[in-house]
Design a protein around this motif. Structure first.
Motif, PDB file in Angstrom:
ATOM      1  N   PRO A  32    -124.214  42.199  33.916  1.00 60.89           N
ATOM      2  CA  PRO A  32    -123.867  42.567  32.532  1.00 60.89           C
ATOM      3  C   PRO A  32    -122.644  43.474  32.440  1.00 60.89           C
ATOM      4  O   PRO A  32    -121.930  43.457  31.428  1.00 60.89           O
ATOM      5  CB  PRO A  32    -125.124  43.278  32.024  1.00 60.89           C
ATOM      6  CG  PRO A  32    -125.835  43.743  33.251  1.00 60.89           C
ATOM      7  CD  PRO A  32    -125.527  42.727  34.303  1.00 60.89           C
ATOM      8  N   ALA A  36    -119.513  42.394  30.147  1.00 53.94           N
ATOM      9  CA  ALA A  36    -119.065  43.255  29.051  1.00 53.94           C
ATOM     10  C   ALA A  36    -117.568  43.545  29.107  1.00 53.94           C
ATOM     11  O   ALA A  36    -117.016  44.145  28.180  1.00 53.94           O
ATOM     12  CB  ALA A  36    -119.840  44.566  29.063  1.00 53.94           C
ATOM     13  N   LYS A  37    -116.934  43.138  30.188  1.00 56.86           N
ATOM     14  CA  LYS A  37    -115.490  43.325  30.369  1.00 56.86           C
ATOM     15  C   LYS A  37    -115.096  44.798  30.367  1.00 56.86           C
ATOM     16  O   LYS A  37    -114.175  45.231  29.658  1.00 56.86           O
ATOM     17  CB  LYS A  37    -114.697  42.545  29.317  1.00 56.86           C
ATOM     18  CG  LYS A  37    -114.936  41.048  29.359  1.00 56.86           C
ATOM     19  CD  LYS A  37    -114.012  40.294  28.433  1.00 56.86           C
ATOM     20  CE  LYS A  37    -114.339  38.810  28.399  1.00 56.86           C
ATOM     21  NZ  LYS A  37    -114.258  38.163  29.726  1.00 56.86           N
ATOM     22  N   ALA A 213    -122.518  53.345  31.289  1.00 54.79           N
ATOM     23  CA  ALA A 213    -121.929  52.005  31.316  1.00 54.79           C
ATOM     24  C   ALA A 213    -122.414  51.178  32.499  1.00 54.79           C
ATOM     25  O   ALA A 213    -122.310  49.951  32.478  1.00 54.79           O
ATOM     26  CB  ALA A 213    -120.405  52.098  31.343  1.00 54.79           C
ATOM     27  N   LYS A 218    -122.206  47.643  27.049  1.00 57.29           N
ATOM     28  CA  LYS A 218    -121.618  47.180  25.795  1.00 57.29           C
ATOM     29  C   LYS A 218    -121.302  48.329  24.839  1.00 57.29           C
ATOM     30  O   LYS A 218    -120.210  48.389  24.263  1.00 57.29           O
ATOM     31  CB  LYS A 218    -122.533  46.177  25.105  1.00 57.29           C
ATOM     32  CG  LYS A 218    -121.909  45.581  23.841  1.00 57.29           C
ATOM     33  CD  LYS A 218    -122.803  44.571  23.178  1.00 57.29           C
ATOM     34  CE  LYS A 218    -122.125  43.978  21.938  1.00 57.29           C
ATOM     35  NZ  LYS A 218    -121.710  45.000  20.955  1.00 57.29           N
ATOM     36  N   VAL A 221    -118.282  50.175  26.034  1.00 56.30           N
ATOM     37  CA  VAL A 221    -117.065  49.408  25.756  1.00 56.30           C
ATOM     38  C   VAL A 221    -116.683  49.562  24.286  1.00 56.30           C
ATOM     39  O   VAL A 221    -115.501  49.758  23.947  1.00 56.30           O
ATOM     40  CB  VAL A 221    -117.273  47.915  26.105  1.00 56.30           C
ATOM     41  CG1 VAL A 221    -116.128  47.062  25.548  1.00 56.30           C
ATOM     42  CG2 VAL A 221    -117.367  47.720  27.607  1.00 56.30           C
ATOM     43  N   ASP A 222    -117.678  49.506  23.400  1.00 53.08           N
ATOM     44  CA  ASP A 222    -117.390  49.632  21.966  1.00 53.08           C
ATOM     45  C   ASP A 222    -116.767  50.990  21.633  1.00 53.08           C
ATOM     46  O   ASP A 222    -115.857  51.076  20.795  1.00 53.08           O
ATOM     47  CB  ASP A 222    -118.672  49.437  21.161  1.00 53.08           C
ATOM     48  CG  ASP A 222    -119.169  47.991  21.160  1.00 53.08           C
ATOM     49  OD1 ASP A 222    -118.388  47.100  21.542  1.00 53.08           O
ATOM     50  OD2 ASP A 222    -120.339  47.765  20.786  1.00 53.08           O
ATOM     51  N   GLY A 297    -128.787  47.496  23.591  1.00 56.49           N
ATOM     52  CA  GLY A 297    -128.663  46.314  24.430  1.00 56.49           C
ATOM     53  C   GLY A 297    -129.592  46.287  25.599  1.00 56.49           C
ATOM     54  O   GLY A 297    -130.269  47.237  25.911  1.00 56.49           O
TER      55      GLY A 297
END
Length: 297
Positions: A32, A36-37, A213, A218, A221-222, A297
């Motif tokens: 994940p 999620a990059k 993280a 996610k 990242v946001d 998440g």
């Protein structure tokens, strides 16, 4: 120059009681994170328990992480050790296995001087050929990097970034300003201590080195993307929604909490390396209640 900016996710390193890395569980944790990059993976950091693993197991962990990442993002690997020659070998191993950079703390038993730390870092950078991120972690090493020492080290070829513990909002701009005044413009200045990192990014920090993280990428990242787009209100709202998690981190430590979360969510079955013990049942119940009340998440 190696780029270590944005969000760097730091997972735990699952293993058995003999210190054998569970490669399958590590890859399950990374799946994940990669999806999620995030901007980089921080493998074998403090949350990844690097001092507790042998050289062979550290090598296995790096090899396990490099394959699924497939060059999509940099992999920063903890290479700290008591001896300089051992640290050089660990850095060489990480580089050979495909790591992008090494995360190097001033690990010691006998307290080190600034000159000793400078020589240690200079030698590792020169002899390993692996780009180095300075890891200022006085909570575990009991050594604090002054701006003057970071300035000296920033002139060493191969030193590419700094990871500092983030002070609270009232102090982070001053700390960042002190470092910016003594390092070259290309050196990435980043922060850990998750609960303070949104403000550190808003103050102009380059990187968030994040424990959360590594298990919930996610939302992190946001936050980083909100900061990057100039939406400070959104970034602060997201950070505020994580306050129950930050309270858990500060009460029980991020490492212990993330091990509990990984087990509670069925990501893997793992215990922290002994002598660190799993959290007791009442603490795990509290973590479970917090997770039930959050949408992350």
């Amino acid at each position: 120059m190696t780029s270590l900016k944005g969000l760097s996710a730091f997972p735990i390193t699952p293993s058995n009681r003999d210190g054998r890395v569970d490669v399958g569980a590590l890859r399950a944790l990374l799946e994940p994170v990669i999806a999620a990059k995030v901007d980089s993976i921080g493998l074998l950091g403090s949350t990844g328990s690097y001092p507790y693993f042998s050289r062979d197991e550290r090598r296995r962990a790096v090899q396990a992480a490099v394959a699924p990442a497939e060059g999509q993002m940099p992999i920063l690997v903890g290479i700290g050790a008591l001896r300089t020659d051992d640290t050089v070998r660990l850095a060489q191993d990480a580089r050979a296995a495909g790591a992008t950079a090494g995360l190097l703390a001033a690990v010691s038993y006998t307290p080190l001087t600034d000159d000793e730390v400078f020589e240690h870092f200079q030698t590792v950078a020169r002899e390993s050929g692996l780009p180095i991120c300075i890891y200022d972690n006085p909570g575990t090493t009991h050594f604090r990097f002054t701006p003057a020492l970071i300035g000296r080290l920033s002139c060493v070829e191969g030193i590419v970034a700094v990871k500092s513990p983030a002070p609270d909002a009232s102090a982070v701009s001053g700390h960042l300003g002190e470092l910016r005044a003594v390092v070259p413009g290309g050196l990435a200045l980043g922060y850990s201590a998750d609960w303070n990192c949104t403000e550190a990014l808003l103050a102009g920090g380059d990187t968030w080195y994040s424990v959360l993280a590594g298990i919930f990428p996610k939302v992190c990242v946001d936050i980083v993307r909100a900061v990057t787009s100039g939406d400070a209100v959104r970034a602060r709202q997201l950070n505020a929604s994580l306050q129950p998690m930050w309270d858990l981190f500060k009460t029980f430590s991020g490492l212990r909490v993330v091990y509990a979360i990984a087990n509670l969510r069925g990501v893997c079955v793992a215990e922290p390396p002994r002598p660190i013990l799993p959290l007791p049942a009442d603490a795990q119940k509290k973590i479970s209640e917090v997770l039930a009340g959050m949408d992350i998440g």
